[in-house]
Design a protein around this motif. Structure first.
Motif, mmCIF file in Angstrom:
data_model
loop_
_atom_site.group_PDB
_atom_site.id
_atom_site.type_symbol
_atom_site.label_atom_id
_atom_site.label_comp_id
_atom_site.label_asym_id
_atom_site.label_seq_id
_atom_site.Cartn_x
_atom_site.Cartn_y
_atom_site.Cartn_z
ATOM 1 N N ILE A 94 -33.231 -28.429 -12.726
ATOM 2 C CA ILE A 94 -33.613 -29.833 -13.255
ATOM 3 C C ILE A 94 -33.371 -29.897 -14.724
ATOM 4 C CG2 ILE A 94 -35.482 -31.469 -14.124
ATOM 5 C CD1 ILE A 94 -36.935 -30.705 -11.412
ATOM 6 N N ARG A 95 -33.601 -28.760 -15.450
ATOM 7 C CA ARG A 95 -33.239 -28.782 -17.004
ATOM 8 C C ARG A 95 -32.090 -28.727 -17.198
ATOM 9 N NH1 ARG A 95 -37.195 -23.939 -18.031
ATOM 10 N NH2 ARG A 95 -35.089 -23.013 -18.744
ATOM 11 N N LYS A 96 -31.138 -28.246 -16.446
ATOM 12 C CA LYS A 96 -29.779 -28.148 -16.557
ATOM 13 C C LYS A 96 -29.120 -29.441 -16.402
ATOM 14 C CE LYS A 96 -27.628 -23.568 -16.097
ATOM 15 N NZ LYS A 96 -27.585 -22.534 -15.068
ATOM 16 N N THR A 97 -29.562 -30.184 -15.488
ATOM 17 C CA THR A 97 -28.897 -31.404 -15.005
ATOM 18 C C THR A 97 -29.133 -32.405 -16.126
ATOM 19 O OG1 THR A 97 -29.878 -31.000 -12.896
ATOM 20 C CG2 THR A 97 -28.875 -32.971 -13.203
ATOM 21 N N LEU A 98 -30.492 -32.448 -16.565
ATOM 22 C CA LEU A 98 -30.925 -33.346 -17.813
ATOM 23 C C LEU A 98 -30.399 -33.044 -19.009
ATOM 24 C CD1 LEU A 98 -34.844 -34.003 -17.124
ATOM 25 C CD2 LEU A 98 -32.901 -35.640 -16.734
ATOM 26 N N ASP A 99 -30.273 -31.862 -19.235
ATOM 27 C CA ASP A 99 -29.726 -31.594 -20.466
ATOM 28 C C ASP A 99 -28.199 -31.899 -20.651
ATOM 29 O OD1 ASP A 99 -31.923 -30.610 -21.543
ATOM 30 O OD2 ASP A 99 -31.894 -28.510 -21.489
ATOM 31 N N GLY A 100 -27.468 -31.493 -19.413
ATOM 32 C CA GLY A 100 -26.128 -31.622 -19.421
ATOM 33 C C GLY A 100 -25.687 -33.197 -19.276
#
Ligand code: ADP
Ligand code: MG
Lengths: 299, 399
Positions: free
Chosen positions: A21-27
């Motif tokens: 989730i964090r990766k997707t949002l940050d990305g």
């Protein structure tokens, strides 16, 4: 046993999922800022220029001219010799201790932030006062803005705009704007219903009601909001220095990391002096301009 | 007051307060009570089936207890409140059909309003408050301030122009409110409990001033009060409101002498009728009138009268009282002699506009009915002691 661990430890999301989730949002946000960062920066360009111009004005002008202007403005707003003398002496001390330039930077930052907060905040407050639906949408947003640690919303601003004056400005405005909005809303809602009704009964249009009745009568409350906003902007100056805003905040930050107590104290006192100046002057001015309301006021 | 030209006409007006007023209109029409509507459906019955007509030039008083819907009703006239259902006509114009701009124009020029707690703008000086209506209309500053100054003088506040409302007493503030209302030259004046917040003495002064102003201005005034004495004093006609319903509309003396319901009766019970009624409302038509020119003619008239005396009236109006006894003596002497002052005894007449209270001593002092004269001195009626006693006794309901 699976059963027992579920009871003892809070059932957590799978670590992998969370990272996902964090990766997707940050990305997503990163690609958003890569895509639109320049556009947004261009959008804020006039603001930046104004800020730079004002800062240069304060820095390039001879110190005695600036000091004279400050003294004159304090006198005009407050008509109090005590206050004027006190503030002039404080400014002289600031200069004498070598903090003049940083103080000017902070002064221009606060001024621009406050002006922006007023320009944005008062109309939002007016909209809130006009519609219960807007009020119930904006209020929780303001609550979040005020309780969210200031560092947290520095992150997206920095991701979007990098380090520098504009992100600092935006961060300070976000942090400091809620009081103006809240108190504009409150002030307008507190205007005596009968007075407003009288305006309607004589055929006033909604614009005539707003500028002729609601805003003038809400002014003491709005002024209190502006005052709070200035104080919050000053408090934010130290934090904003973490993302490259120059001024009195940076020496304070340096003092923390290097344990320079005296340097920190002096700069801290300079901030206090600025705070007192803004606070007293804006209050004195508000009081003078509302003198005719007498002791009872409008509520 | 000529009861001719109607100016405001309200027809089948309903107002229900709440989230879905229309959903309960059927129940309201079917006669659900205000309490039931509130407790069962959480809606407030503001007004129910109001029909009334207000004539040009009259002071129309709307009276009722607190919460009876008076403020709600008066705010329908200038649409500060929109009705749930019904028609409002002002000067033949359907106020409900006005758009936003047209409504603003209507409020600017047709009606002005005086408020219970004055509704003055604390941040404007007295003169700018008075000129407010004109400033909304866009009248230039100099012109509107000149006009405001003359109205301020009319209400007796010359010299207070540059003060702020908070520096004035309650009575003075309401004078400013009144001047503000008059300053727009609107034909209709709405006054929502305009004097209720004032001390009794100041209130009575303001009532006098309003009556005096009205005598010169001939506005149409809708005056709201919860005070019956005030209503009787000011009203050409009075409407009584109870729980949002109109229970009686009539002249003050109708309300006093013929209350339509127990509610109205309870309302009027404690009124000092001697102070509220004029002689005209209590007197009978003048039966004992002697108009003949000769003694014998007079005696002939006298014999047909119920009493043994009569009021002698010639072309100059009422002259005095004549006794049958005296006439008979004069008849013996000269039957064809003309009527003359010798046979007429002076008896002071009372004016038909006099307040009843002021003539009570006179009715007690004489054995005759008191002659009542109009402004021109003509015989207008007669006032008997028994009529006075009856009207000052217990109220009697209309059949
Ligand atoms: N805006 C409103 N919302 C709900 N109820 C109202 C509102 N205004 C008035 N009412 C109700 O309508 C009734 C009449 O009120 P009002 O006209 O103010 O009475 P009055 O002026 O005779 O004292 C009262 O029961 C009051 O509670
Ligand atoms: Mg009321």
């Amino acid at each position: 046993m699976a059963e027992k661990s579920w009871l003892q430890d809070f059932p957590q999301m799978d670590r992998g999922d969370l990272i996902g989730i964090r990766k997707t949002l940050d990305g997503a946000y990163r690609s958003f800022s890569r895509e639109f960062g320049d556009t947004i920066e261009a959008f804020f360009d006039p603001l930046l220029r104004f800020l730079v111009w004002f800062e240069q004005l304060l820095l390039q002008s001879p110190w005695w001219l600036v000091l004279g202007a400050i003294t004159a403005m304090v006198w005009l707003a407050s008509r109090s010799w005590k206050l004027t003398t006190g503030i002039t002496l404080a400014m002289v001390a600031i200069g004498y201790f070598g903090m003049w330039d940083n103080t000017m930077r902070t002064l221009s930052m606060i001024t621009v932030c406050t002006v922006m907060a007023i320009i944005l905040g008062i109309p939002i407050g007016i909209f809130m006062a006009r519609s219960d639906r807007v009020q119930s949408t904006v209020t929780p947003i303001l609550d979040v803005m005020q309780t969210m640690p200031a560092f947290v919303y520095l992150i997206p601003v920095v991701m979007l705009l990098g380090i520098g004056k504009v992100p600092g400005l935006i961060a300070v405005i976000i942090y400091a704007i809620p009081p103006v909005i809240r108190l504009t809303n409150l002030g307008i809602r507190l205007v005596d219903k009968e007075v407003l009704e009288a305006a309607s009964a004589y055929g006033a249009s909604s614009t005539q009601r707003l500028f002729g009745v609601q805003l003038p009568l809400a002014m003491p409350t709005i002024m209190a909001g502006i005052n709070q906003t200035i104080m919050m902007a000053l408090a934010m100056v130290v934090i904003a220095s973490m993302i490259g805003v120059k001024g009195l905040g940076q020496p304070v930050l340096k003092s923390i990391t290097n344990q320079y107590f005296t340097l920190g104290l002096l700069n801290g006192l300079a901030i206090v002096a600025l705070a007192i100046m803004f606070d007293r002057v804006s209050q004195a001015w508000a009081k003078r301009s509302q003198k005719h309301l007498g002791g009872t006021g409008h509520v | 007051m000529s009861d001719s030209q109607e100016l405001i006409k309200i027809q089948n007006l309903y107002k229900v307060f709440g989230r879905k007023p229309n959903a309960f209109m059927d129940k309201v029409r079917a006669g659900i009570s205000k309490d039931e509507l509130l407790t069962q459906h959480d809606h407030t019955l503001g007004l129910k089936d109001i029909n009334l007509t207000i004539n040009k030039g009259e002071i129309f008083v709307i009276m009722g207890l607190s919460g009876s819907g008076k403020s709600t009703l008066i705010r329908h006239f200038n649409r500060l409140i929109d009705p749930t259902e019904g028609q409002i006509l002002v000067d033949g114009e359907d106020v409900m059909s006005l758009g936003k701009k047209a409504l603003e124009q209507f409020r600017r020029h047709k009606m002005s309003m005086v408020f219970q707690r004055f509704g003055l703008m604390p941040h404007r000086t007295v003169i700018d408050n008075v000129a407010y209506g004109l400033s909304v209309q866009g009248v230039p500053r100099k012109e509107r301030r000149e006009k405001a100054a003359t109205w301020l003088e009319t209400v007796g506040l010359k010299g207070y122009e540059e003060q702020y409302p908070s520096q004035l007493s309650g009575g003075q503030q309401q004078r400013v409110g009144l001047a503000r209302a008059l300053c727009t030259d609107a034909e209709i004046l709405l006054m929502d409990e305009a004097f209720s917040a004032l001390d009794p003495l100041i209130r009575s002064e303001m009532q006098d001033q309003l009556i005096e102003l009205q005598a010169g201005l001939h506005k149409t005034i809708v005056f709201i009060t919860h005070d019956l004495d005030e209503a009787l004093r000011l009203g050409d006609r009075i409407a009584i409101l109870k729980d949002g319903e109109l229970v009686q509309v009539g002249k003050p003396e109708d309300i006093l002498l013929h209350p339509a319901t127990d509610y109205v009766e309870a309302f009027v019970k404690d009124v000092n009728r001697a102070r509220a009624l004029t002689v005209e409302t209590v007197m009978q038509p003048p039966l004992n009138r002697i108009t003949a020119e000769t003694i014998c003619g007079a005696l002939e008239q006298m014999k047909k009268l119920p009493e043994s005396y009569g009021y002698y009236v010639n072309e100059d109006g009422y002259q005095g009282v004549v006794l049958q006894e005296t006439l008979e003596q004069a008849y013996e002497e000269d039957a064809d002699a003309r009527m003359c002052i010798k046979v007429v005894e002076p008896l002071a007449a009372v004016s038909c506009d006099a307040v009843l209270e002021t003539v009570i001593p006179d009715t007690l002092e004489t054995d005759y009915h008191l002659p009542v004269v109009d402004e021109d001195g003509g015989l207008h009626g007669e006032l008997s002691r028994s009529a006075v006693v009856e009207v000052l006794g217990t109220p009697h309901r209309a059949a």
